[in-house]
Motif scaffolding. Sequence first.
Motif, PDB file in Angstrom:
ATOM      1  N   ILE A 108       0.842  -1.206   0.000  1.00  0.00           N
ATOM      2  CA  ILE A 108       0.000   0.000   0.000  1.00  0.00           C
ATOM      3  C   ILE A 108       0.872   1.248   0.000  1.00  0.00           C
ATOM      4  O   ILE A 108       0.616   2.207  -0.742  1.00  0.00           O
ATOM      5  CB  ILE A 108      -0.945   0.003   1.222  1.00  0.00           C
ATOM      6  N   ILE A 109       1.903   1.266   0.835  1.00  0.00           N
ATOM      7  CA  ILE A 109       2.804   2.425   0.899  1.00  0.00           C
ATOM      8  C   ILE A 109       3.425   2.688  -0.472  1.00  0.00           C
ATOM      9  O   ILE A 109       3.496   3.832  -0.930  1.00  0.00           O
ATOM     10  CB  ILE A 109       3.883   2.199   1.975  1.00  0.00           C
ATOM     11  N   ARG A 110       3.855   1.636  -1.148  1.00  0.00           N
ATOM     12  CA  ARG A 110       4.461   1.783  -2.474  1.00  0.00           C
ATOM     13  C   ARG A 110       3.438   2.275  -3.495  1.00  0.00           C
ATOM     14  O   ARG A 110       3.764   3.062  -4.395  1.00  0.00           O
ATOM     15  CB  ARG A 110       5.052   0.452  -2.929  1.00  0.00           C
ATOM     16  N   THR A 111       2.206   1.828  -3.361  1.00  0.00           N
ATOM     17  CA  THR A 111       1.148   2.290  -4.258  1.00  0.00           C
ATOM     18  C   THR A 111       0.880   3.772  -4.057  1.00  0.00           C
ATOM     19  O   THR A 111       0.711   4.529  -5.031  1.00  0.00           O
ATOM     20  CB  THR A 111      -0.139   1.466  -4.021  1.00  0.00           C
ATOM     21  N   LEU A 112       0.851   4.222  -2.811  1.00  0.00           N
ATOM     22  CA  LEU A 112       0.642   5.637  -2.529  1.00  0.00           C
ATOM     23  C   LEU A 112       1.790   6.483  -3.077  1.00  0.00           C
ATOM     24  O   LEU A 112       1.573   7.621  -3.522  1.00  0.00           O
ATOM     25  CB  LEU A 112       0.486   5.862  -1.021  1.00  0.00           C
ATOM     26  N   MET A 113       3.001   5.945  -3.075  1.00  0.00           N
ATOM     27  CA  MET A 113       4.133   6.675  -3.635  1.00  0.00           C
ATOM     28  C   MET A 113       3.919   6.980  -5.119  1.00  0.00           C
ATOM     29  O   MET A 113       4.449   7.956  -5.647  1.00  0.00           O
ATOM     30  CB  MET A 113       5.422   5.868  -3.443  1.00  0.00           C
ATOM     31  N   HIS A 114       3.139   6.157  -5.800  1.00  0.00           N
ATOM     32  CA  HIS A 114       2.833   6.362  -7.222  1.00  0.00           C
ATOM     33  C   HIS A 114       2.148   7.710  -7.446  1.00  0.00           C
ATOM     34  O   HIS A 114       2.279   8.307  -8.519  1.00  0.00           O
ATOM     35  CB  HIS A 114       1.953   5.216  -7.721  1.00  0.00           C
ATOM     36  N   VAL A 115       1.401   8.179  -6.433  1.00  0.00           N
ATOM     37  CA  VAL A 115       0.722   9.480  -6.535  1.00  0.00           C
ATOM     38  C   VAL A 115       1.333  10.481  -5.546  1.00  0.00           C
ATOM     39  O   VAL A 115       0.689  11.450  -5.148  1.00  0.00           O
ATOM     40  CB  VAL A 115      -0.800   9.338  -6.322  1.00  0.00           C
ATOM     41  N   ASN A 116       2.584  10.205  -5.121  1.00  0.00           N
ATOM     42  CA  ASN A 116       3.366  11.121  -4.276  1.00  0.00           C
ATOM     43  C   ASN A 116       2.792  11.332  -2.884  1.00  0.00           C
ATOM     44  O   ASN A 116       3.086  12.348  -2.228  1.00  0.00           O
ATOM     45  CB  ASN A 116       3.548  12.477  -4.978  1.00  0.00           C
ATOM     46  N   VAL A 117       1.983  10.417  -2.420  1.00  0.00           N
ATOM     47  CA  VAL A 117       1.450  10.480  -1.056  1.00  0.00           C
ATOM     48  C   VAL A 117       2.305   9.580  -0.167  1.00  0.00           C
ATOM     49  O   VAL A 117       2.674   8.474  -0.556  1.00  0.00           O
ATOM     50  CB  VAL A 117      -0.023  10.031  -1.013  1.00  0.00           C
ATOM     51  N   THR A 118       2.621  10.072   1.044  1.00  0.00           N
ATOM     52  CA  THR A 118       3.424   9.303   1.989  1.00  0.00           C
ATOM     53  C   THR A 118       2.515   8.585   2.980  1.00  0.00           C
ATOM     54  O   THR A 118       1.768   9.222   3.724  1.00  0.00           O
ATOM     55  CB  THR A 118       4.402  10.218   2.746  1.00  0.00           C
ATOM     56  N   GLY A 119       2.566   7.259   2.959  1.00  0.00           N
ATOM     57  CA  GLY A 119       1.781   6.458   3.891  1.00  0.00           C
ATOM     58  C   GLY A 119       2.596   6.095   5.117  1.00  0.00           C
ATOM     59  O   GLY A 119       3.827   5.952   5.050  1.00  0.00           O
ATOM     60  N   HIS A 120       1.929   5.957   6.254  1.00  0.00           N
ATOM     61  CA  HIS A 120       2.609   5.670   7.526  1.00  0.00           C
ATOM     62  C   HIS A 120       1.909   4.519   8.238  1.00  0.00           C
ATOM     63  O   HIS A 120       0.693   4.346   8.144  1.00  0.00           O
ATOM     64  CB  HIS A 120       2.582   6.897   8.443  1.00  0.00           C
ATOM     65  N   ARG A 121       2.699   3.763   9.003  1.00  0.00           N
ATOM     66  CA  ARG A 121       2.156   2.774   9.926  1.00  0.00           C
ATOM     67  C   ARG A 121       1.997   3.420  11.305  1.00  0.00           C
ATOM     68  O   ARG A 121       2.773   4.308  11.675  1.00  0.00           O
ATOM     69  CB  ARG A 121       3.093   1.578  10.050  1.00  0.00           C
ATOM     70  N   VAL A 122       1.014   2.949  12.061  1.00  0.00           N
ATOM     71  CA  VAL A 122       0.842   3.335  13.463  1.00  0.00           C
ATOM     72  C   VAL A 122       0.907   2.047  14.281  1.00  0.00           C
ATOM     73  O   VAL A 122       0.147   1.106  14.024  1.00  0.00           O
ATOM     74  CB  VAL A 122      -0.493   4.064  13.705  1.00  0.00           C
ATOM     75  N   ALA A 123       1.823   1.996  15.240  1.00  0.00           N
ATOM     76  CA  ALA A 123       2.033   0.782  16.035  1.00  0.00           C
ATOM     77  C   ALA A 123       0.733   0.329  16.690  1.00  0.00           C
ATOM     78  O   ALA A 123       0.022   1.127  17.309  1.00  0.00           O
ATOM     79  CB  ALA A 123       3.095   1.033  17.099  1.00  0.00           C
ATOM     80  N   GLY A 124       0.417  -0.953  16.530  1.00  0.00           N
ATOM     81  CA  GLY A 124      -0.759  -1.521  17.167  1.00  0.00           C
ATOM     82  C   GLY A 124      -2.062  -1.249  16.464  1.00  0.00           C
ATOM     83  O   GLY A 124      -3.124  -1.662  16.951  1.00  0.00           O
ATOM     84  N   VAL A 132      -2.899  14.393   7.401  1.00  0.00           N
ATOM     85  CA  VAL A 132      -3.970  15.070   6.672  1.00  0.00           C
ATOM     86  C   VAL A 132      -3.536  16.452   6.213  1.00  0.00           C
ATOM     87  O   VAL A 132      -3.846  16.883   5.096  1.00  0.00           O
ATOM     88  CB  VAL A 132      -5.245  15.146   7.539  1.00  0.00           C
ATOM     89  N   ALA A 133      -2.810  17.171   7.067  1.00  0.00           N
ATOM     90  CA  ALA A 133      -2.402  18.538   6.728  1.00  0.00           C
ATOM     91  C   ALA A 133      -1.335  18.577   5.641  1.00  0.00           C
ATOM     92  O   ALA A 133      -1.225  19.565   4.915  1.00  0.00           O
ATOM     93  CB  ALA A 133      -1.901  19.262   7.977  1.00  0.00           C
ATOM     94  N   ASP A 134      -0.531  17.517   5.528  1.00  0.00           N
ATOM     95  CA  ASP A 134       0.535  17.489   4.525  1.00  0.00           C
ATOM     96  C   ASP A 134       0.815  16.044   4.116  1.00  0.00           C
ATOM     97  O   ASP A 134       1.804  15.446   4.524  1.00  0.00           O
ATOM     98  CB  ASP A 134       1.804  18.135   5.077  1.00  0.00           C
ATOM     99  N   PRO A 135      -0.078  15.484   3.286  1.00  0.00           N
ATOM    100  CA  PRO A 135       0.077  14.073   2.922  1.00  0.00           C
ATOM    101  C   PRO A 135       1.286  13.794   2.029  1.00  0.00           C
ATOM    102  O   PRO A 135       1.633  12.636   1.818  1.00  0.00           O
ATOM    103  CB  PRO A 135      -1.223  13.765   2.170  1.00  0.00           C
ATOM    104  N   PHE A 136       1.929  14.849   1.537  1.00  0.00           N
ATOM    105  CA  PHE A 136       3.065  14.675   0.626  1.00  0.00           C
ATOM    106  C   PHE A 136       4.412  14.804   1.336  1.00  0.00           C
ATOM    107  O   PHE A 136       5.459  14.649   0.711  1.00  0.00           O
ATOM    108  CB  PHE A 136       2.976  15.693  -0.515  1.00  0.00           C
TER     109      PHE A 136
END
Length: 226
Positions: A108-124, A132-136
């Motif tokens: 999913i993170i790699r897919t989001l990179m395709h549209v320049n969005v940075t995805g993050h994991r949250v522990a647990g 939300v304020a700066d998805p890039f």
Amino acid sequence: MNVKMLGQVPYEPTFQAMQAFTEARTPDTPDELWVCEHPPVFTQGLAGKPEHVLLNPPGPAQIPVVQTNRGGQVTYHGPGQIVAYPLLDLRRLGYFVKEYVYRLEEAIIRTLMHVNVTGHRVAGAPGIYVRVADPFAHEALREPADPRDPFKGLGKVAALGIKVSNHCTYHGLSLNVGMDLSPFLRINPCGYAGLATVDLASLGVHVAPAELAEVLSHHLQQRLAP
């Protein structure tokens, strides 16, 4: 793995077909990846609590609630959301459930990179989140902005809910592309009260779900390989 792009299909028959495929497979059955969209539906995980469905009054606007055997709590599926179901034999692939979840999130993170969005994991909290304020922004998410609220400033853009039976997986993940987000306000998404749910369109990224489904399929095939 065999990839099947199913288009928009009803949820319950798809769930039943995944279950039947998994029950019938043998050690030689090729793995498959089903990619689709669903009409509006709420799905409950095994531990799902009815009180997490906050508002679903009878009438034309009512959304079906389907009890499933996946992990996790309640979520929503609807048009404009990509859903991917990897049907894998983990024993044959050579990795365990924890790594499987990591690989799903990485795809999913790699897919989001395709549209320049940075995805993050949250522990647990399985799934993928964005600022939300700066998805890039590319800066890593090192710690919660507020320890009392691990989701402060974040929105959930992708959810996970899996089932493993005799080392074989079904159910999977959903990625919000351009959809009606209002049904998420009727639930506590994944059991978290007040968790913001976003899609790429609400972040200012407009991309056809079919285009991103191809990208996601590519990354899942790469990341889920032995």
